[in-house]
Write an enzyme that holds these catalytic residues in place. Structure first.
Site, PDB file in Angstrom:
ATOM      1  N   TRP A  83     -11.953  -2.900  -9.055  1.00 12.04           N
ATOM      2  CA  TRP A  83     -10.827  -2.263  -9.754  1.00 12.04           C
ATOM      3  C   TRP A  83     -11.065  -0.756  -9.882  1.00 12.04           C
ATOM      4  CZ3 TRP A  83     -10.452   0.156 -14.607  1.00 12.04           C
ATOM      5  CH2 TRP A  83      -9.189   0.203 -15.202  1.00 12.04           C
ATOM      6  N   GLY A 105     -24.015  19.322 -23.066  1.00 11.01           N
ATOM      7  CA  GLY A 105     -25.264  18.789 -22.521  1.00 11.01           C
ATOM      8  C   GLY A 105     -25.278  18.542 -21.037  1.00 11.01           C
ATOM      9  N   GLU A 145     -29.077  17.469 -17.457  1.00 12.01           N
ATOM     10  CA  GLU A 145     -29.227  16.003 -17.480  1.00 12.01           C
ATOM     11  C   GLU A 145     -29.014  15.347 -16.109  1.00 12.01           C
ATOM     12  OE1 GLU A 145     -26.959  14.293 -20.694  1.00 12.01           O
ATOM     13  OE2 GLU A 145     -27.376  15.987 -22.010  1.00 12.01           O
ATOM     14  N   ARG A 178     -13.708   4.674 -15.775  1.00 13.84           N
ATOM     15  CA  ARG A 178     -15.094   4.927 -16.206  1.00 13.84           C
ATOM     16  C   ARG A 178     -15.713   3.643 -16.746  1.00 13.84           C
ATOM     17  NH1 ARG A 178     -19.898   7.181 -16.753  1.00 13.84           N
ATOM     18  NH2 ARG A 178     -20.601   7.765 -18.810  1.00 13.84           N
ATOM     19  N   TRP A 197     -23.824   1.649 -28.624  1.00 20.35           N
ATOM     20  CA  TRP A 197     -23.477   1.587 -27.206  1.00 20.35           C
ATOM     21  C   TRP A 197     -24.381   0.631 -26.427  1.00 20.35           C
ATOM     22  CZ3 TRP A 197     -22.142   7.334 -25.629  1.00 20.35           C
ATOM     23  CH2 TRP A 197     -20.950   7.700 -26.275  1.00 20.35           C
ATOM     24  N   HIS A 246     -11.950  15.549 -20.343  1.00 19.92           N
ATOM     25  CA  HIS A 246     -11.599  14.276 -19.708  1.00 19.92           C
ATOM     26  C   HIS A 246     -10.431  14.419 -18.746  1.00 19.92           C
ATOM     27  CE1 HIS A 246     -13.714  13.235 -23.461  1.00 19.92           C
ATOM     28  NE2 HIS A 246     -14.331  12.413 -22.649  1.00 19.92           N
TER      29      HIS A 246
END
Length: 762
Positions: free
Chosen positions: A19, A436, A488, A519, A565, A698
């Site tokens: 998907w 970050g 990162e 996502r 999370w 976003h």
């Protein structure tokens, strides 16, 4: 009295994330609209077929989506903001609302209740044509019937929850807009009923936290709907908590059945049934399998639940189902054979949970003795986990027992610390920074994949990471940012990365769940006691600092976010697991500080979303969540500046908690929520360091300097310039380099303009 199995929703993403890949191929213009529609249809039908093969009697139809089910509902009801009026096709409008475009700001995105799923916030504006624009549930219902012979159960987001989740209206307008929703919902239900839908699920999760007055208002709404569609069989579905405060009102709603969560609302819902009974003419849908976690059911507890219910009520029919949609769990555990045997046996992903439902049905229909072998297997798997060495670490238990009050507090109060920090850091007024992460380009992802597959050496991979880090240190210097980050590039995910380096965590190969849009995230499993092993971020951060004279922030994910999370062990209170994580992070923060890192950011984007849905339960959660953050960060020197970051939250409820964290600087998502937190700060004061995000990361759209300056200008009306920072909403990992660089340039230009104005007015 009949007994049925049902599902509330199935993971959309596919076993191999088909998907996600299809959506992203369409957005990248690698496939056309017809290919998108065809492939999505195939994926949807495959999901329905899986549920059919697992023996589910009532298979959900309408939970499948191209992006988000709340967005589907908004489009279906005509909640399309006027700024998207120049788009003509359904998909252009739909994806512009979800993602924005070059010239259009996307609709706001926020967390779905207290889960890790994000929905697109419906927008109300005057002049909306509220009507049934598209009966998508009907199309999908007829498609399933035609293609697979499945007489499914349409799933619809209820009108009361939908409008409560929407924004853009005043509270005085709510009753009027709610009344306008009656006609489209009546049309929707009428058409489904005429098409043969034997059961229609209407989701009203907001019911678990309504006031008495709101519940009465909701009942009147359903009375108006039922009057027009009297013969439709409607199941009113609640989840994520109990309905104990409004149970007596709920059971009088004019619907055929009611769905209750007997996992996350078990105590309150059982209490309500024992005290008030349940209507004999209604069906009770019993959420007895945890739809939000990945552990096998405790069958002894499930059958005990049914014995309790049977002792007090005799509903028309029983429906056995998960506590909520299985959207929140991975698809199937069969590929996770790399896990330890005791952990693998203890897991149940979506497909295994469907099998559990049919097993429970068999046990109830034929007697528990008929599944005695399976029950014994379950008991053995639970005992193996409980007695494992991973869950019985003496060092972790001793450290927890040794905690003292002073372990939770910094030596000096904020004002004194901040002055010391400013002397040490020498930052300008309105310092600029990022949150970050920087873009994880295809090259970054491909190199990491090669390293994990053993195709390149550790030295080659580390050299590549250092090259990327240096490249982005130079980008940040050239742009003129004041406080830099290393980017990162070594991290796949802000939680997974730390979990891989801490004791007590396990990881799946394919345990993906949807976060927002395409996502997907792969939450770690907190399986055992959590403990520090060795440095996790020191090497990369110290290297980045060696490349520049500017300050580089250390970047960690906070204990509450790691907890919220992850899939968390269910044998300990969440507070205790969070304290274990905090103690492990405390070691890492001390290591960063001793290595010369003067600003350390401990992100807590999930602090708000973990709050219980009922206000009466908030204080307890906030107390231990705040204490966990302080436990992780309180041991540093006064001159070391602690930052934190939050996003996607309704912060007005937790301003006091944010203060109590005692972070020196907090950065908060602001732009996509259309400045709501700025409004919150008009009602209260926040006299610590704060950065209100000046652009939405976003969306692929690059905002102008003027847009960002406007947010800075608005923010400075409610924030002390001495303590104000300028930053994006969130990390930039998912954006492309060509989007990030100009956006950050505009941000720095906006900061310079704001500084000039402040100096002029001084």
């Amino acid at each position: 009295m009949a007994l049925h199995t049902s599902n509330l929703g199935y993971p959309r993403i596919g076993l191999q994330r088909e998907w996600k890949k299809t959506l992203e191929a369409f957005w990248a213009q690698k496939i056309d609209e017809q290919q998108l529609i065809t492939t999505m249809k195939e994926i949807h039908l495959e999901h329905l077929n899986v549920q059919k093969e697992k023996g589910i009697d009532f298979i959900p139809i309408g939970d499948f989506t191209y992006y988000d089910h709340v967005l589907d509902t908004a489009y279906m009801l005509g909640f399309i903001p006027s700024r998207f009026s120049n788009f003509t096709s359904y998909l252009d409008i739909y994806f512009a609302m979800a993602r924005g475009s070059k010239d259009h700001v996307a609709s706001e995105m926020t967390k779905w209740f207290n889960t890790n799923y994000h929905y697109i916030v419906p927008e109300y504006e005057e002049g909306l044509n509220i009507s049934l624009k598209d009966n998508r549930p009907l199309r999908l219902y007829e498609e399933a019937k035609r293609e697979l012979g499945i007489d499914g159960k349409p799933v619809i987001l209820g009108p009361y929850t939908f409008l409560k989740l929407a924004k853009g209206y005043t509270q005085d307008q709510f009753p009027t807009i709610l009344h306008k929703l009656i006609a489209p919902y009546v049309q929707l239900l009428t058409e489904l009923h005429k098409a043969g839908a034997r059961l229609i699920q209407i989701d009203e999760p907001i019911f678990v936290s309504l006031t008495k007055e709101e519940m009465i208002e909701a009942k009147k709404l359903y009375e108006a709907i039922q009057k027009e569609v009297p013969s439709a069989n409607l199941i009113l579905q609640t989840y994520f908590d109990s309905v104990e405060e409004n149970y007596t009102e709920l059971i009088t709603f004019p619907v055929s059945g009611i769905g209750l969560d007997f996992v996350h609302g078990k105590e309150g819902n059982i209490k309500s049934i024992v005290e008030h009974g349940f209507p004999a003419e209604k069906t009770l849908a019993i959420g007895c399998i945890d739809g939000r976690n990945i552990w096998r059911a405790n069958l002894d507890e499930v059958f005990a639940l049914f014995e309790t219910l049977k002792a007090h009520i005799e509903p028309k029919d029983w429906i056995i189902q998960p506590s909520c949609s299985l959207l929140h769990t991975p698809v199937d555990k069969t590929e996770e054979t790399h896990l330890s045997p005791e952990l693998f046996d203890a897991l149940a992903f979506a497909n295994q949970k469907l099998e559990e439902l049919t097993l429970i049905k068999r046990g109830l229909s034929e007697g528990v003795n008929s599944i005695e072998i399976e029950i014994t297997t379950y008991r053995n798997s639970h005992e193996a986990v409980r007695s494992s060495a991973a869950r019985n670490r003496k060092d972790v238990q001793t450290a927890r027992a040794s905690l003292k009050e002073e372990d939770f507090s910094r030596p000096l109060p904020f004002e004194q610390r901040y002055d010391l920090q400013q002397k040490a850091l020498q930052l300008p007024l309105l310092p600029t920074t990022t949150i970050g992460s920087f873009p994880q380009t295809p090259e970054v992802r491909q190199t990491r994949k090669q390293w994990r597959n053993g195709e390149i050496t550790n030295e080659q991979y580390e050299h590549f990471i250092e090259q990327e880090t240096e490249k982005w240190i130079r980008h940040q210097e050239n742009i003129g940012l004041d406080v830099l980050v290393h980017g990162e590039f070594e991290r796949t995910d802000m939680v997974e990365y730390f979990g891989e380096r801490l004791a007590g965590f396990s990881f799946t190969k394919n345990g993906w769940v949807q976060s927002y849009g395409s996502r997907c995230v792969k939450p770690p499993i907190i399986f055992g006691d959590v403990a520090f092993i060795s440095d996790m971020t020191v090497k990369e951060t110290v290297y980045a600092q060696s490349l520049t004279n500017k300050v580089v922030k250390g970047m960690l994910t906070g204990p509450v976010t790691i907890l919220n999370w992850s899939f968390v062990r269910n044998d300990l209170p969440r507070k205790e697991v969070c304290y274990q994580i905090a103690l492990a992070l405390r070691h890492e923060i001390e290591r960063l500080e001793s290595s010369g890192i003067r600003i350390i950011q401990v992100d807590e984007p999930a602090l708000r979303e973990g709050m219980p849905l009922k206000e009466k339960d908030w204080d307890s959660y906030i107390e231990w969540a705040v204490q966990s953050f302080r436990l992780a960060t309180a041991s540093v020197a006064n001159e070391t500046q602690i930052h934190t970051h939050m996003c996607y939250s309704n912060f007005e409820d937790i301003v006091d908690a944010i203060r109590a964290l005692d972070a020196d600087v907090i950065s908060i998502e602001t732009s996509r929520s259309h400045g709501e937190f700025i409004h919150t700060l008009e009602q209260t004061t926040y006299e610590k360091g704060i950065g209100l995000g000046v652009y939405d990361i976003h969306s692929p759209r690059v905002p102008s300097k003027e847009e960002m300056y406007t947010i800075v200008e608005q923010s400075l009306k409610v924030c002390n310039p001495k303590y104000f920072w300028i930053n994006p909403d969130c990390g930039l990992k998912t954006r492309r380099t060509e989007e990030v660089l100009p956006a950050l340039e505009h941000m720095v230009e906006a900061a310079k303009e704001a500084r000039t104005l402040l100096k002029t007015n001084a």
